[in-house]
Design a protein around this motif. Structure first.
Motif, PDB file in Angstrom:
ATOM      1  N   ASP A  81      51.880  65.550  73.263  1.00 31.12           N
ATOM      2  CA  ASP A  81      50.677  66.233  72.776  1.00 31.12           C
ATOM      3  C   ASP A  81      50.947  67.676  72.367  1.00 31.12           C
ATOM      4  O   ASP A  81      51.878  68.318  72.857  1.00 31.12           O
ATOM      5  CB  ASP A  81      49.596  66.239  73.856  1.00 31.12           C
ATOM      6  CG  ASP A  81      49.110  64.844  74.214  1.00 31.12           C
ATOM      7  OD1 ASP A  81      48.963  64.016  73.297  1.00 31.12           O
ATOM      8  OD2 ASP A  81      48.879  64.583  75.410  1.00 31.12           O
ATOM      9  N   ASP A  99      51.785  62.365  69.557  1.00 33.52           N
ATOM     10  CA  ASP A  99      50.518  61.943  70.149  1.00 33.52           C
ATOM     11  C   ASP A  99      49.396  62.798  69.565  1.00 33.52           C
ATOM     12  O   ASP A  99      49.363  63.020  68.368  1.00 33.52           O
ATOM     13  CB  ASP A  99      50.589  62.040  71.678  1.00 33.52           C
ATOM     14  CG  ASP A  99      49.630  61.090  72.384  1.00 33.52           C
ATOM     15  OD1 ASP A  99      48.696  60.589  71.735  1.00 33.52           O
ATOM     16  OD2 ASP A  99      49.803  60.852  73.594  1.00 33.52           O
ATOM     17  N   ASP A 100      48.491  63.289  70.394  1.00 35.71           N
ATOM     18  CA  ASP A 100      47.313  63.999  69.895  1.00 35.71           C
ATOM     19  C   ASP A 100      47.606  65.471  69.619  1.00 35.71           C
ATOM     20  O   ASP A 100      48.480  66.074  70.249  1.00 35.71           O
ATOM     21  CB  ASP A 100      46.177  63.927  70.919  1.00 35.71           C
ATOM     22  CG  ASP A 100      45.742  62.494  71.197  1.00 35.71           C
ATOM     23  OD1 ASP A 100      45.909  61.640  70.300  1.00 35.71           O
ATOM     24  OD2 ASP A 100      45.241  62.235  72.302  1.00 35.71           O
ATOM     25  N   GLY A 118      48.696  60.486  66.766  1.00 36.58           N
ATOM     26  CA  GLY A 118      47.492  60.224  67.541  1.00 36.58           C
ATOM     27  C   GLY A 118      46.273  60.758  66.843  1.00 36.58           C
ATOM     28  O   GLY A 118      46.145  60.695  65.614  1.00 36.58           O
ATOM     29  N   ASP A 119      45.337  61.303  67.625  1.00 42.54           N
ATOM     30  CA  ASP A 119      44.113  61.895  67.093  1.00 42.54           C
ATOM     31  C   ASP A 119      44.295  63.389  66.865  1.00 42.54           C
ATOM     32  O   ASP A 119      45.144  64.028  67.491  1.00 42.54           O
ATOM     33  CB  ASP A 119      42.951  61.698  68.073  1.00 42.54           C
ATOM     34  CG  ASP A 119      42.658  60.225  68.355  1.00 42.54           C
ATOM     35  OD1 ASP A 119      42.884  59.390  67.453  1.00 42.54           O
ATOM     36  OD2 ASP A 119      42.217  59.919  69.477  1.00 42.54           O
ATOM     37  N   MET A 120      43.476  63.953  65.979  1.00 41.62           N
ATOM     38  CA  MET A 120      43.432  65.396  65.787  1.00 41.62           C
ATOM     39  C   MET A 120      42.026  65.881  66.119  1.00 41.62           C
ATOM     40  O   MET A 120      41.048  65.379  65.569  1.00 41.62           O
ATOM     41  CB  MET A 120      43.809  65.793  64.363  1.00 41.62           C
ATOM     42  CG  MET A 120      43.776  67.304  64.127  1.00 41.62           C
ATOM     43  SD  MET A 120      44.198  67.815  62.422  1.00 41.62           S
ATOM     44  CE  MET A 120      45.952  67.520  62.403  1.00 41.62           C
TER      45      MET A 120
END
Length: 215
Positions: A81, A99-100, A118-120
């Protein structure tokens, strides 16, 4: 506040005006850096925590990247992350986030070729996203220019073009970073792709090109 969970890694703390981790140098432990300038061209196997003025991450970070700086530039690989706060945050063409990515910044840009697996999640004044985000995008801020790809959903709360400052608020700040100028409100390019749904809140209706949103 950062909570360091005990692990097999020790924590090294470096406090210096300039810190350079040379290409080929390997740091086996978690690393905390306090510096005016950090240049990381080598490898950090633990987590990297940075507090400074500028930070250039060009090497390999095998753990998490966390910290705060006026200017953060990532053009290397972070395998886990990323959690950052800064004035200007940039993901260069070679940036890879495993990952994020969570960021709070005045200006955030991910360039063509960059990848967030991953997500932002971000709270920003302005942003231009031309790279690839494999997961979801959640943002709140003045402006979002979407030119790249989001594999999941997009949820955005944005202002409008009339909310943009007349000039950069950092114009008269000594030693301020070079702040780019992006469009405020929601702007979606014809080449952009959203794999899921698009949900946005704004005081002005956005022009959404056809066939950009799959959901």
């Amino acid at each position: 506040c950062f909570v360091l969970v005990p692990s097999s890694h020790a924590l090294q703390i470096v406090d210096n005006e300039t810190v350079v981790i040379e290409a080929g140098e390997v740091i086996e432990d978690d690393l905390m850096v306090f510096a005016n300038e950090l240049v990381m061209d080598g490898t950090v196997k633990g987590d990297l925590i940075v507090f400074g003025t500028t930070a250039d991450i060009n090497g390999l970070e095998e753990g998490d990247l966390m910290g705060g700086a006026q200017e953060f530039t990532i053009n290397g690989t972070v395998e886990d992350d990323v959690r950052l706060g800064g004035t200007v945050v940039t993901l260069g063409e070679a940036a890879r986030i495993g990952d994020d990515l969570m960021a709070g910044a005045y200006s955030l840009e991910n360039k063509v070729g960059s990848l967030v697996e991953g997500d932002m999640l971000m709270g920003v004044g302005q942003s231009r996203l031309a790279g690839e985000i494999a997961g979801d995008l959640l943002m709140s801020g003045g402006g979002l220019e979407l030119l790249g790809t989001v594999g999941g959903d997009v949820q955005a709360e944005v202002g409008s073009a009339t909310d943009a400052p007349v000039f950069s608020p950092f114009t008269f700040m000594p030693n301020a970073p070079n702040v780019p100028s992006f469009t405020w409100g929601l702007t979606i390019d014809e080449q952009a792709q959203i794999g899921g749904d698009l949900t946005y809140t704004s005081s002005a209706e956005a022009d959404i090109p056809a066939n950009v949103v799959a959901g």
